[in-house]
Structure formats: structure tokens, C-alpha cells
Design an enzyme around this catalytic site. Structure first.
Site, PDB file in Angstrom:
ATOM      1  N   GLY A 341       0.843  -1.189   0.000  1.00 32.79           N
ATOM      2  CA  GLY A 341       0.000   0.000   0.000  1.00 32.79           C
ATOM      3  C   GLY A 341       0.881   1.242   0.000  1.00 32.79           C
ATOM      4  O   GLY A 341       0.648   2.193  -0.741  1.00 32.79           O
ATOM      5  N   ALA A 342       1.944   1.198   0.806  1.00 31.92           N
ATOM      6  CA  ALA A 342       2.876   2.317   0.899  1.00 31.92           C
ATOM      7  C   ALA A 342       4.131   1.836   1.603  1.00 31.92           C
ATOM      8  O   ALA A 342       4.120   0.788   2.235  1.00 31.92           O
ATOM      9  CB  ALA A 342       2.247   3.459   1.699  1.00 31.92           C
ATOM     10  N   MET A 343       5.195   2.617   1.469  1.00 29.58           N
ATOM     11  CA  MET A 343       6.476   2.218   2.073  1.00 29.58           C
ATOM     12  C   MET A 343       7.176   3.429   2.667  1.00 29.58           C
ATOM     13  O   MET A 343       7.326   4.463   2.012  1.00 29.58           O
ATOM     14  CB  MET A 343       7.342   1.538   0.996  1.00 29.58           C
ATOM     15  N   GLU A 344       7.634   3.257   3.912  1.00 28.53           N
ATOM     16  CA  GLU A 344       8.100   4.380   4.728  1.00 28.53           C
ATOM     17  C   GLU A 344       9.539   4.822   4.492  1.00 28.53           C
ATOM     18  O   GLU A 344      10.145   5.390   5.412  1.00 28.53           O
ATOM     19  CB  GLU A 344       7.950   3.996   6.201  1.00 28.53           C
ATOM     20  N   ASN A 345      10.125   4.585   3.313  1.00 27.24           N
ATOM     21  CA  ASN A 345      11.518   5.002   3.072  1.00 27.24           C
ATOM     22  C   ASN A 345      11.775   6.366   3.716  1.00 27.24           C
ATOM     23  O   ASN A 345      10.997   7.298   3.534  1.00 27.24           O
ATOM     24  CB  ASN A 345      11.782   5.123   1.568  1.00 27.24           C
ATOM     25  N   HIS A 377       0.313   6.336   9.068  1.00 31.12           N
ATOM     26  CA  HIS A 377       1.088   5.119   9.330  1.00 31.12           C
ATOM     27  C   HIS A 377       2.551   5.296   8.891  1.00 31.12           C
ATOM     28  O   HIS A 377       3.477   5.085   9.663  1.00 31.12           O
ATOM     29  CB  HIS A 377       0.426   3.958   8.575  1.00 31.12           C
ATOM     30  N   GLU A 378       2.727   5.707   7.653  1.00 32.82           N
ATOM     31  CA  GLU A 378       4.104   5.790   7.127  1.00 32.82           C
ATOM     32  C   GLU A 378       4.914   6.873   7.823  1.00 32.82           C
ATOM     33  O   GLU A 378       6.120   6.725   8.025  1.00 32.82           O
ATOM     34  CB  GLU A 378       4.105   6.006   5.613  1.00 32.82           C
ATOM     35  N   HIS A 381       6.359   5.715  11.049  1.00 38.28           N
ATOM     36  CA  HIS A 381       7.573   4.910  10.886  1.00 38.28           C
ATOM     37  C   HIS A 381       8.832   5.777  10.811  1.00 38.28           C
ATOM     38  O   HIS A 381       9.933   5.285  11.040  1.00 38.28           O
ATOM     39  CB  HIS A 381       7.517   4.127   9.574  1.00 38.28           C
TER      40      HIS A 381
HETATM   41  N1  BES Z   1       6.541  -1.219   5.801  1.00 33.71           N
HETATM   42  C1  BES Z   1       5.300  -1.389   5.152  1.00 33.71           C
HETATM   43  C2  BES Z   1       5.431  -1.676   3.688  1.00 33.71           C
HETATM   44  C3  BES Z   1       5.742  -3.108   3.373  1.00 33.71           C
HETATM   45  C4  BES Z   1       4.784  -4.051   3.518  1.00 33.71           C
HETATM   46  C5  BES Z   1       6.970  -3.484   2.930  1.00 33.71           C
HETATM   47  C6  BES Z   1       5.076  -5.362   3.236  1.00 33.71           C
HETATM   48  C7  BES Z   1       7.254  -4.783   2.666  1.00 33.71           C
HETATM   49  C8  BES Z   1       6.319  -5.728   2.803  1.00 33.71           C
HETATM   50  C9  BES Z   1       4.449  -0.154   5.304  1.00 33.71           C
HETATM   51  O1  BES Z   1       4.737   0.624   6.388  1.00 33.71           O
HETATM   52  C10 BES Z   1       3.045  -0.628   5.475  1.00 33.71           C
HETATM   53  O2  BES Z   1       2.764  -1.201   6.480  1.00 33.71           O
HETATM   54  N2  BES Z   1       2.189  -0.424   4.484  1.00 33.71           N
HETATM   55  C11 BES Z   1       0.829  -0.901   4.535  1.00 33.71           C
HETATM   56  C12 BES Z   1      -0.140   0.231   4.620  1.00 33.71           C
HETATM   57  C13 BES Z   1      -0.476   0.552   6.020  1.00 33.71           C
HETATM   58  C14 BES Z   1      -1.357   1.754   6.140  1.00 33.71           C
HETATM   59  C15 BES Z   1      -1.147  -0.595   6.755  1.00 33.71           C
HETATM   60  C16 BES Z   1       0.568  -1.677   3.264  1.00 33.71           C
HETATM   61  O3  BES Z   1       1.380  -1.627   2.380  1.00 33.71           O
HETATM   62  O4  BES Z   1      -0.482  -2.334   3.199  1.00 33.71           O
HETATM   63 ZN    ZN Z   2       4.115  -0.123   8.194  1.00 36.43          ZN
END
Ligand code: BES
Ligand code: ZN
Length: 944
Positions: A341-345, A377-378, A381
Site C-alpha cells: 500500500g505504501a512504504m516508509e523510506n 502510518h508511514e 515509521h
Molecule cells: N513497511 C510497510 C510496507 C511493506 C509491507 C513493505 C510489506 C514490505 C512488505 C508499510 O509501512 C506498510 O505497512 N504499508 C501498509 C499500509 C499501512 C497503512 C497498513 C501496506 O502496504 O499495506
Molecule cells: Zn508499516
């Protein structure tokens, strides 16, 4: 010098990465009794053996990476130059690093001598006869690159020993900009003039930085990064830090070299770069951070909502943690092809378009809410994860559970009108309990090694159970001490790594409470308790007898050695339903509690606010006394929700009868609350799916219509003055439910409005589109499907495309279902969205379920290859098979994946098989009595 960009011959290995299902994607499952024996006999309970895995040796580690990358956006290759300042701790003649799908061209090591004198072979050279000591920099060229493809490592061998001290490791390499949405990959977009082009973007978490450059790709091996990108001069180039230099590239006037400032000490999985064409909107947050939201060209307007949220969120976290955001800027960017969904780089957060872009006219209320949650969320992080990082993936839940909790705190701060904490309960808490009741669940803290095991734990346990136990802990500690402990933790471990115990220690210091003792029972063992409670009036007091046993989806735990939890329990009464009359910590299997001054006519309820991570089973007398509180709304909304959800899960577990729950559902006639409806609707959806295996499916649809018509009539189709966010969500939910169930008036109105929409007479408001699309498709024909596909093609926003993709599976005729499945794999659907189209088909109808499973089997290779394993495969499997309710399907699913392994989905497959068996048992146990109840109800309808 850059090497000629020849396409490298890359050793392809299957690898995976993956996130959890977005809370919106709820397709669920079921349960039953005496299952465990059965699971064992099918061999479903035991997890497969662990793959061999070793962490990197600690003899050489990085201090700073100086990394220059030159992506070719036409050939889909990249060239890289790495100069890593490294520390050699122990003399060695090899360096082991992570490396995957990368071809190393040359590698060498240049030691740095003491006090600036460089020593080639460990000794100092003296020139004979001269008083002068000279230094030189002997470059030691690696003579062998031994790729261990399975382990995603490379061993560089040197002809002489590298002595303890510092030095520079230089590596030239080439790689491919892959199309698997991981590592350094290409993402396709269309320019406003219709031309197809590609951007180069990254997704490194959990273990894919090694696909972009050779590195020590473990979260605890932190270093600083100096990144430069060599890119066409008309492209945007972004990385974690701000640009410090931009200069023409020698010999090519169309190319520039963009240099970014040095990062703080950080983990490799948080490094990011993006090269492409984007517009942006910009602001400065109250605390002086430059915030930008990058959007596709021409869509800057759609970044404004997220920009506002981000600008409010940064100061909120700064205050909450009492630690400033440490970088000068933060960019949020929408990436067209994006698996998670998203990534916190750090400093460059990447998002799916639908998790970032909001169009004032065409985005619906739930999208706004989703964007707010994801941004919350991001950005959390950036502190919790980026500044302080988990020591190893075993502690991933610290990152994800914490961010999944605090995103709600942040959204509650920015948008109090969303009543977001109630939504937490139906989105995260109940979802976590559902999964955690399975024999194939896992503890929050789980030992992991191999990348496929790491990918596997980005699941509802790490996210939703993690968030739920933190919510319970926060409630137990109180906000003031919780904040104090958080600040201690973030200050003490900043720029470092921490483990679960470290957080407990800080919170224990801040609160004086036995945090580690309490929390270990929640994070180190899987599952959660069922608290059984009965009451007795003793003069003016109420005596409660409580007992705890592990709750299993197949009924209460029946072994000798039942796990125990330390459970913070709150108790409220009808005298003040919003206030805990008593708080206790249940630290034994059984406990008696006296509630002073409770009149005989007052009800008593456990788990105020549905905060404790347990389910409650009341004696019949206690339950009886609570039910009027549902009808007259004197129980608070989140307590009504929790009560209904507990009863539903008790029925699935065979502890009470499903008919009892149907009766309770009927008591919700006066319910005004969106989230309470949403949870009830979800459970009715599970029941409908189950009963689609019977010949009385129509009767349960009648029940759905009866339950939802009164609220449907109260709401009507058009917003009334003064209505807000939650009314919009409720209207969409109720109309969708009624339309899907075939409620005549709703169906007619949906068709009328759809026609006006298609003819351009009256465009449907964004909030009504999903329910209307779903209704007309479910009760429509091939022409309706064609119109939907045309709307899909014309849609400019990804949100609208997704909206359509998710409902296509509602179509009923076998030929149309096939057409939808074919469409799922076509170029029209973004690779990350294929999963929701196929999942929609599986959840859409009885025939769809079978067709989707067959489609997956027939197209397995293509699907697997498309995601290279990864979490999207897990999600696809889950959505597609867990609706089955026939024993033999569990065996079929198991057998298929034995011959078509999907390593990162192993646990999901076990869970699905368990759920299928649970469904089958539920059906056998309760179908007949449900049928009788529905028939009798039809004969003499209840009066409201
Ligand atoms: N760190 C994750 C992204 C991620 C997820 C990287 C799985 C590698 C594998 C990010 O912070 C995250 O949790 N994204 C969620 C969205 C969030 C609002 C629950 C996602 O991608 O669903
Ligand atoms: Zn996350």
C-alpha cells in the site's frame, strides 16, 4: 567510467515481498468444533520445515555507502558504482554481502593505514636508505565473486588478507530494472499525451535492497548513504535526502548527475530512489520541514489532501514523541505500479496512487480516510522504525504493530469526525482475533530467517494483533506514562536498533507497572483467551466469577496445558456505561470479583470499549440482561459492536448456536452507527458465503434485506443537510448490501441512477458509485458488464479503476465470470490489482468461487511469476480459496500447493485449509437449524 549498458545475464531467483491486506479488503472465513484431530489427520497443522538460513558474518561491516546509479529507462538496465567505507574487525580474505540478480563487474578493497599511512600487506614499507616513510594505496582486487543465489549472497575473495581497520570497498555492477515491483524496478505510466513511458523506482523492504546494489542487507547493519543518480535531465530524480548538487554529465548533454545529501545512519531497507516524470505540491510544516507530494504529471491538485494531512501529522508526532523529525525534507510520492500500500523510506515515502491521491470531486469518503490512515502510518515509521529500527525481523511487529496503532491516534487528532477508533475495532481488532483463533496462527514474536519467512509475517498478526495489544497496553498504562516511555525508547535507541524487551523496559520504567510480564503473555504465545463470566447478586453487590481458556476457532481449548494470559479487564455497568466501574489484571485461570453497589436490575459488561484482546462468553442470564442495551442503544457503540462480534465468533466456534446470533442481529433495528453496521454486515457476508453452499441461499438474502431495509429507508439515497463523513460511509454500505441482496426498490433506483450516470445526465457522487456498480452488475447482463469495462477504460483515476475492478466479480453468468477473469490478467489491470479482481470473482458467487480457483490453477505459473511469490500471492490464495466449505476442498488445495510450492504463502495456505474445514463443520452443525429459523421467520415475520 560507466560501462556499456549491455543487458546483464541475471541469475533469476524467486523471491518475495509483501504487505498485509488493506483493511478495506475484507473477505472472510469460518470455523467449527472438534477440528484439531481432523487437521492433523490431513497433515495440515504442522508447518513445513524451515529453510536453512544464516545471518551475515560480523567481520566486515559498512560505515558509509557512496552509491551512484545510472538507470536506463529504455533498456531497463542500470549501472552502479559503490564505494563503501567499511570496517574490517577480523583479518579475512573474503567479504560476504547480500546480492541478488546483480552482476558484479569488478570489486576491490583499498585499506586505509593507521594515521594516514596505507599498508598493503599488513606491514609498513620503508624505503631503504631514506628517512622518509611513504604511504601508498594498494588496491586489492577481488579475484573471485562467488554468488550463492539461493542465499542471495555473494562472497568476494581477495588474493591477500584484509587487515583489521577501515578501508574502501569498491564495486562496479550492472542490474536489470525488473517488472516485479521489488528491488530497483520499472513502473509504467502514460503521459498526458498518451505516450507510454517508464519510471525507475525502488521497494526494498524487507530484503530487496540487495537487488539494487550489493550490500549488508540486514536491519541492524546501519550506515550512512551518499547517493547520486545519473538521469535524463528532463526527469525528476529523488532520494531519501535533499539535492546538494546537480551537474552535467560528461559526454552526454541530455544527462545530469544529481547528488543527494548524506543520510543519517540508517538500515538498507529504508533507502529509496525514484526517477520519472512527476508534478508536486509543496508546503512547510509548522516545525519547519519541507513537505512535498509528488503526483503524476497534470494531477498536482490530487496531492493536496495528503499534503495537508502530512503537514499536520509531522508536528503531531513531534509533540507525541517529543523528538523532532530529523531530516530537512519529506517527499510523498504516488507510484503507478506498487505492490504494497505504501512504504516508509526515510524522507521519500512511496505510495500506491490510491493511497495518496484524492480528487475533490471523484474520490469517495472511504478513500480520504484510507489516505489519512496510510499517511499517518508511514510518517509514524519515520520515528518508529526509521530512527529506531527493529534488531531483526522477529521484531517486525514493533514497527508494524506500533504504526498500525498510532495511525489511528493521528487520524483521530486530524479528523475527529471519523470516529476512527471505533473503526479500529472492526478493521483490525476483530480481523486479528479471527486469524489468531486458528491453530495455524503464530506468535507476534516469531523467529524468522529466510526471506520467504520474513515476507510471510507481514500479516494480520504483526499488524492488527500487534496494534491491538498496543492499544490494550496504552489503555492499561495511561497516555501520560505511555508517552513518557515512548520518548525514553526513541531517545535511548535513536539511530540504533531495539528489540521488543527494550520497549517493555522503557514503558516499565515510565509506568512502574509489570509491563514485560503482562506483555510476554501476548507476544510470545499465539492466540488469546476466552473469558467466561457468570454473576450472582449478593445483597447490594454483584459477585462475578471469571475464568480464562484459550479461544480456538474450533471451540475452547481442550488440553491440559492451556496457555494463560495476564489480562487487563475492565468492567462497566448500566449505571455509567461509558466508565469502567472496576479495572483488574486477571493473572490467574480463575478469579472472583465483587462489584459493590450494583442493583439487581443493572447489567454488567466486561471489556469496556472492546479494548482487551479477548473474547467474552456471558452466562445466559448476563447476556439476556445486556440485549436490551443493544435495542435501546444504552450500550456504547463500540460495546454493541464487540458484543455482536463475540457472539458471532462463538457461533462459528460451535459454542453457541448461529440462530441465537441471528436473533441478536435483529435487535440492531435502531442502530445508527456506521461501524457497528459495517461489522454486522461483514459477519452477515460471511454467513451468506457459507450458506451459498446450501439450497436456501435466497432465504438468508431475505434476512439481509429485512435487517437492512429500515436503516436504508431512514437514510435514503441523497445526503441530508448537516450529514458528515460517517453518514456517507453508512449510506454506501447499506445501499450496497440491499442492492446486492436484490432489494427491489434499491435495485430499481440503482439502475435508474446508473443509466443517468452513463448517459452523462447526472454523474453519480463518488460515495454512491461502488454500491451502484455492484448492484447493477450483480443483477445485470453482458451489456452491463461491457459498460462497466468501458467506464474502466475511460477512467482517468486509479481509484475509479479499482472501484470497478473490485465489483466485477459480482457478475453471475459463467461466461461473464470467465470474461472478468481474463480481464484480470490483461494489460488493462495494473499487476498489483489483478489480485482484487480474481478475489472479487471468488467472493462474488458460488460459481465464481469455483471458476476463480480453476483459473488460479490454470494460470499458476503466470501468476506466480508475476509476483515472484510475495505477499500478493498469499492474498490471492486467501481471497480465492477460503470461501470453500467442503472438507475435500481442503485436501485439494493442500495437494495443489504441494506440487506448486509458494514458499512465502505456506502459512496462509495452512490457514486457508483450516478455515475450509472449519466452514464445513459449521455448515454441518448449524445449516439445518438456520434453515428452520429462516422458514419460521418467513411464516411469521418478527415485529420490530
Ligand atoms: N513497511 C510497510 C510496507 C511493506 C509491507 C513493505 C510489506 C514490505 C512488505 C508499510 O509501512 C506498510 O505497512 N504499508 C501498509 C499500509 C499501512 C497503512 C497498513 C501496506 O502496504 O499495506
Ligand atoms: Zn508499516
Amino acid at each position: 567510467m560507466w560501462l556499456a549498458a549491455a543487458a546483464p545475464s541475471l541469475a533469476r531467483r524467486l523471491l518475495f515481498l509483501g504487505p498485509p491486506p488493506p483493511p478495506l479488503l475484507l473477505l472472510l472465513l469460518s470455523r467449527s468444533s472438534r477440528r484439531r484431530r481432523r487437521l492433523h489427520s490431513l497433515g495440515l497443522a504442522a508447518m513445513p520445515e524451515k529453510r536453512p538460513f544464516e545471518r551475515l558474518p560480523a567481520d566486515v561491516s559498512p560505515i558509509n555507502y557512496s552509491l551512484c546509479l545510472k538507470p536506463d529507462l529504455l533498456d531497463f538496465t542500470f549501472e552502479g558504482k559503490l564505494e563503501a567505507a567499511a570496517q574490517v574487525r577480523q583479518a579475512t580474505n573474503q567479504i560476504v554481502m547480500n546480492c541478488a540478480d546483480i552482476d558484479i563487474i569488478t570489486a576491490s578493497y583499498v585499506p586505509e593505514g593507521d594515521e594516514g599511512f596505507l599498508t598493503p600487506l599488513g606491514g609498513t614499507r620503508w624505503l631503504e636508505g631514506l628517512e622518509l616513510r611513504i604511504s601508498f594505496t594498494p588496491e586489492i582486487h577481488a579475484t573471485g565473486f562467488n554468488y550463492q543465489n539461493e542465499d542471495e549472497k555473494v562472497t568476494l575473495s581477495f588474493p591477500s588478507t584484509l587487515q583489521p581497520g577501515t578501508g574502501t570497498l569498491k564495486i562496479d555492477f550492472v542490474g536489470e530494472l525488473n517488472d516485479k515491483m521489488k528491488g530497483f524496478y520499472r513502473s509504467k505510466y502514460t503521459t498526458p499525451s498518451g505516450e507510454v513511458r517508464y519510471a525507475a523506482v525502488t521497494q526494498f523492504e524487507a530484503t530487496d535492497a540487495r537487488r539494487a546494489f550489493p550490500c549488508w542487507d540486514e536491519p541492524a547493519i546501519k550506515a550512512t548513504f551518499d547517493i547520486s543518480l545519473v538521469v535524463p535531465k528532463d526527469r525528476v530524480a529523488l532520494s531519501n535526502m535533499n539535492v546538494i548538487d546537480r551537474k552535467p554529465y560528461p559526454d552526454d548533454e541530455n544527462v545530469v548527475e544529481v547528488k543527494f545529501a548524506r543520510t543519517p545512519v540508517m538500515s538498507t531497507y529504508l533507502v529509496a530512489f525514484v526517477v520519472g516524470e512527476y508534478d508536486f505540491v509543496e508546503t512547510r510544516s509548522k516545525d519547519g520541514v519541507c513537505v512535498r507530494v509528488y503526483t503524476p504529471v497534470g494531477k498536482a491538485e490530487q496531492g493536496k489532501f495528503a499534503l495537508e494531512v502530512a503537514a499536520k501529522t509531522l508536528p503531531f508526532y513531534k509533540d507525541y514523541f517529543n523528538v523532532p523529525y530529523p531530516l530537512p525534507k519529506i517527499d510523498l510520492i504516488a507510484i503507478a505500479d506498487f505492490a504494497a500500500g505504501a512504504m516508509e523510506n526515510w524522507g521519500l515515502v512511496t505510495y500506491r496512487e490510491t493511497a495518496l491521491l484524492i480528487d475533490p470531486k471523484n474520490s469517495c469518503s472511504s478513500s480520504r480516510q484510507w489516505v489519512a490512515l496510510v499517511v499517518g502510518h508511514e510518517l509514524a515509521h519515520q520515528w518508529f522504525g526509521n530512527l529506531v529500527t527493529m534488531e531483526w525481523w522477529t521484531h517486525l511487529w514493533l514497527n508494524e504493530g506500533f504504526a498500525s496503532w498510532i495511525e489511528y491516534l493521528c487520524v483521530d487528532h486530524c479528523f475527529p469526525e471519523y470516529d476512527i477508533w471505533t473503526q479500529f475495532v472492526s478493521a483490525d481488532y476483530t480481523r486479528a482475533q479471527e486469524l489468531d483463533a486458528l491453530d495455524n496462527s503464530h506468535p507476534i514474536e516469531v523467529s524468522v530467517g529466510h526471506p520467504s519467512e520474513v515476507d510471510e509475517i507481514f500479516d494480520a498478526i504483526s499488524y492488527s494483533k500487534g496494534a491491538s495489544v498496543i492499544r490494550m497496553l496504552h489503555d492499561y498504562i495511561g497516555d501520560k506514562d505511555f508517552k513518557k516511555g515512548m520518548n525514553m525508547y526513541l531517545t535511548k535507541f535513536q539511530q540504533k536498533n531495539a528489540a521488543t524487551e527494550d520497549l517493555w523496559e522503557c514503558l516499565e520504567n515510565a509506568s512502574g507497572k509489570p509491563i514485560a510480564a503482562v506483555m510476554n503473555t501476548w507476544t510470545k504465545q499465539m492466540g488469546f483467551p476466552l473469558i467466561y463470566v457468570e454473576a450472582e447478586q449478593v445483597e447490594d453487590d454483584r459477585l462475578l466469577r471469571l475464568s480464562q481458556r484459550k479461544f480456538c476457532a474450533s471451540g475452547p481449548y481442550v488440553g491440559e496445558d492451556c496457555p494463560q494470559w495476564m489480562v487487563p479487564i475492565t468492567i462497566s455497568t448500566s449505571e455509567d456505561p461509558n466508565q469502567a466501574k472496576l479495572k483488574i489484571l486477571m493473572d490467574k485461570p480463575e478469579m472472583n470479583v465483587v462489584l459493590k453497589d450494583v442493583k439487581p436490575d443493572q447489567w454488567v459488561k466486561l471489556n469496556l470499549g472492546t479494548v482487551g484482546f479477548y473474547r467474552t462468553q456471558y452466562s445466559s442470564a448476563m447476556l439476556e440482561s445486556l440485549l436490551p442495551g443493544i435495542r435501546d442503544l444504552s450500550l456504547p457503540p463500540v460495546d454493541r459492536l464487540g458484543l455482536q462480534n463475540d457472539l458471532f465468533s462463538l457461533a462459528r466456534a460451535g459454542i453457541i448456536s448461529t440462530v441465537e446470533v441471528l436473533k441478536v442481529m435483529e435487535a440492531f433495528v435502531n442502530e445508527p452507527n456506521y461501524t457497528v453496521w459495517s461489522d454486522l454486515s461483514c459477519n452477515l457476508g460471511i454467513l451468506s458465503t457459507l450458506l451459498s453452499h446450501t439450497d436456501f441461499y435466497e432465504e438468508i438474502q431475505e434476512f439481509v434485506k429485512d435487517v437492512f431495509s429500515p436503516i436504508g429507508e431512514r437514510l435514503g439515497w441523497d445526503p441530508k443537510p448537516g450529514e458528515g463523513h460517517l453518514d456517507a460511509l453508512l449510506r454506501g454500505l447499506v445501499l450496497g448490501k440491499l442492492g446486492k441482496a436484490g432489494h427491489k426498490a434499491t435495485l430499481e433506483e440503482a439502475r435508474r441512477r446508473f443509466k443517468d450516470h452513463v448517459e452523462g445526465k447526472q454523474i453519480l457522487s463518488a460515495d454512491l458509485r461502488s454500491p451502484v456498480y455492484l448492484t447493477v452488475l450483480k443483477h445485470g447482463d453482458g451489456t452491463t458488464l461491457d459498460i462497466m469495462l468501458k467506464l474502466h477504460k475511460q477512467a482517468d483515476m486509479q481509484e475509479e479503476k479499482n472501484r470497478i475492478e473490485r465489483v466485477l466479480g459480482a457478475t453471475l453468468s459463467p461466461e461473464l465470470i470467465q470474461k472478468v477473469l481474463t480481464f484480470a490478467l490483461s494489460e488493462e489491470v495494473r499487476p498489483q490489482d489483478t489480485v482484487s479482481v480474481i478475489g472479487g470473482v471468488a467472493g462474488g458467487s458460488k460459481h465464481g468461487r469455483k471458476a476463480a480457483w480453476k483459473f488460479i490453477k490454470d494460470n499458476w505459473e503466470e501468476l506466480y511469476n508475476r509476483y515472484q511469490g510475495g505477499f500478493l500471492i498469499s492474498r490471492l490464495i486467501k481471497l480465492s480459496v477460503e470461501g470453500f466449505a467442503v472438507d475435500k476442498m481442503a485436501g485439494e488445495v493442500k495437494a495443489f500447493f504441494e506440487s506448486h510450492p509458494a514458499p512465502s504463502a505456506e502459512r496462509t495456505i495452512q490457514q486457508c485449509c483450516e478455515n475450509i474445514l472449519l466452514n464445513a463443520a459449521w455448515l454441518k452443525r448449524d445449516a439445518e437449524s438456520i434453515h428452520q429459523y429462516l422458514l419460521q421467520r418467513k411464516a411469521s415475520p418478527p415485529t420490530a
